[in-house]
Scaffold this motif. Structure first.
Motif, mmCIF file in Angstrom:
data_model
loop_
_atom_site.group_PDB
_atom_site.id
_atom_site.type_symbol
_atom_site.label_atom_id
_atom_site.label_comp_id
_atom_site.label_asym_id
_atom_site.label_seq_id
_atom_site.Cartn_x
_atom_site.Cartn_y
_atom_site.Cartn_z
ATOM 1 N N ALA A 1 -55.506 -69.008 -8.763
ATOM 2 C CA ALA A 1 -56.948 -69.252 -8.626
ATOM 3 C C ALA A 1 -57.388 -69.139 -7.165
ATOM 4 O O ALA A 1 -58.435 -68.552 -6.867
ATOM 5 C CB ALA A 1 -57.308 -70.630 -9.187
ATOM 6 N N ALA A 2 -56.580 -69.672 -6.254
ATOM 7 C CA ALA A 2 -56.911 -69.564 -4.825
ATOM 8 C C ALA A 2 -56.928 -68.095 -4.398
ATOM 9 O O ALA A 2 -57.807 -67.676 -3.637
ATOM 10 C CB ALA A 2 -55.905 -70.355 -3.992
ATOM 11 N N LEU B 1 -57.592 -65.527 -6.329
ATOM 12 C CA LEU B 1 -58.777 -64.898 -6.906
ATOM 13 C C LEU B 1 -60.035 -65.261 -6.121
ATOM 14 O O LEU B 1 -60.910 -64.413 -5.909
ATOM 15 C CB LEU B 1 -58.925 -65.305 -8.374
ATOM 16 C CG LEU B 1 -57.845 -64.748 -9.317
ATOM 17 C CD1 LEU B 1 -57.999 -65.331 -10.705
ATOM 18 C CD2 LEU B 1 -57.876 -63.232 -9.341
ATOM 19 N N VAL B 2 -60.124 -66.510 -5.667
ATOM 20 C CA VAL B 2 -61.261 -66.924 -4.836
ATOM 21 C C VAL B 2 -61.262 -66.131 -3.537
ATOM 22 O O VAL B 2 -62.312 -65.722 -3.038
ATOM 23 C CB VAL B 2 -61.218 -68.447 -4.573
ATOM 24 C CG1 VAL B 2 -62.179 -68.843 -3.474
ATOM 25 C CG2 VAL B 2 -61.514 -69.213 -5.854
ATOM 26 N N MET B 3 -60.069 -65.880 -3.004
ATOM 27 C CA MET B 3 -59.974 -65.166 -1.728
ATOM 28 C C MET B 3 -60.295 -63.679 -1.849
ATOM 29 O O MET B 3 -60.368 -62.987 -0.836
ATOM 30 C CB MET B 3 -58.594 -65.360 -1.120
ATOM 31 C CG MET B 3 -58.380 -66.746 -0.594
ATOM 32 S SD MET B 3 -56.752 -66.920 0.113
ATOM 33 C CE MET B 3 -56.674 -68.687 0.285
ATOM 34 N N VAL C 1 -63.168 -62.762 -2.703
ATOM 35 C CA VAL C 1 -64.546 -62.713 -2.210
ATOM 36 C C VAL C 1 -64.760 -63.572 -0.963
ATOM 37 O O VAL C 1 -65.859 -63.602 -0.426
ATOM 38 C CB VAL C 1 -65.548 -63.138 -3.318
ATOM 39 C CG1 VAL C 1 -65.548 -62.135 -4.449
ATOM 40 C CG2 VAL C 1 -65.240 -64.523 -3.838
ATOM 41 N N THR C 2 -63.741 -64.288 -0.537
ATOM 42 C CA THR C 2 -63.805 -65.074 0.688
ATOM 43 C C THR C 2 -62.655 -64.637 1.588
ATOM 44 O O THR C 2 -61.715 -63.994 1.125
ATOM 45 C CB THR C 2 -63.679 -66.586 0.400
ATOM 46 O OG1 THR C 2 -62.405 -66.839 -0.200
ATOM 47 C CG2 THR C 2 -64.784 -67.073 -0.514
ATOM 48 N N ALA D 1 -55.656 -62.847 -0.197
ATOM 49 C CA ALA D 1 -55.705 -62.746 -1.664
ATOM 50 C C ALA D 1 -54.562 -61.900 -2.205
ATOM 51 O O ALA D 1 -53.939 -62.251 -3.207
ATOM 52 C CB ALA D 1 -57.039 -62.147 -2.101
#
Length: 127
Positions: free
Chosen positions: A42-43, A45-47, A49-50, A54
């Protein structure tokens, strides 16, 4: 791909060897390992777009989840195969393509800096 079957990546071969011993571990350990793998994935996947690594975290999370779930192993194999294809394509780029990519990157950075200066975009929020 062009129909030929690629050999399984070494990472997958090592994970298959570890899976047998993993299955013998205590159920609580396996549960926590799966939860940790889910958090890492999950981290990652968040990365996407941030800012962050990733493309490092996603394979690690999938590798952890592949100890328990076949779907995670399939996704991991696909992602490693796609990474290998991308690496081959990158290695086959010409010198002109690399120079043009570097120029485009520099122009994008220059445009961002000019936009910040031109429109007086605050870099840090006011307190």
């Amino acid at each position: 791909m062009d129909g030929e079957r690629r050999p399984r990546p070494k990472m997958i071969q090592r994970l298959e060897l570890r899976r047998a011993t993993h299955r013998e571990r205590h159920l609580l350990f396996r549960f926590l390992f799966g939860v940790t793998g889910s958090v890492v994935l999950a981290a990652g996947l968040v990365m996407l777009v941030t800012p962050g690594p990733a493309f490092v975290l996603i394979p690690i999370g999938l590798a952890m989840l592949s100890m328990e779930f076949v779907w995670a192993e399939r996704l991991l194999v696909k992602s490693l195969e796609q990474a290998a294809v991308a690496q081959e394509k990158a290695a086959q780029t010409t010198r002109t393509q690399r120079i043009l990519a570097a120029i485009a990157t520099l122009l994008a950075i220059a445009a961002a800096v000019l936009a910040v200066l031109w429109w007086d975009v605050p870099l840090l929020p006011d307190n």
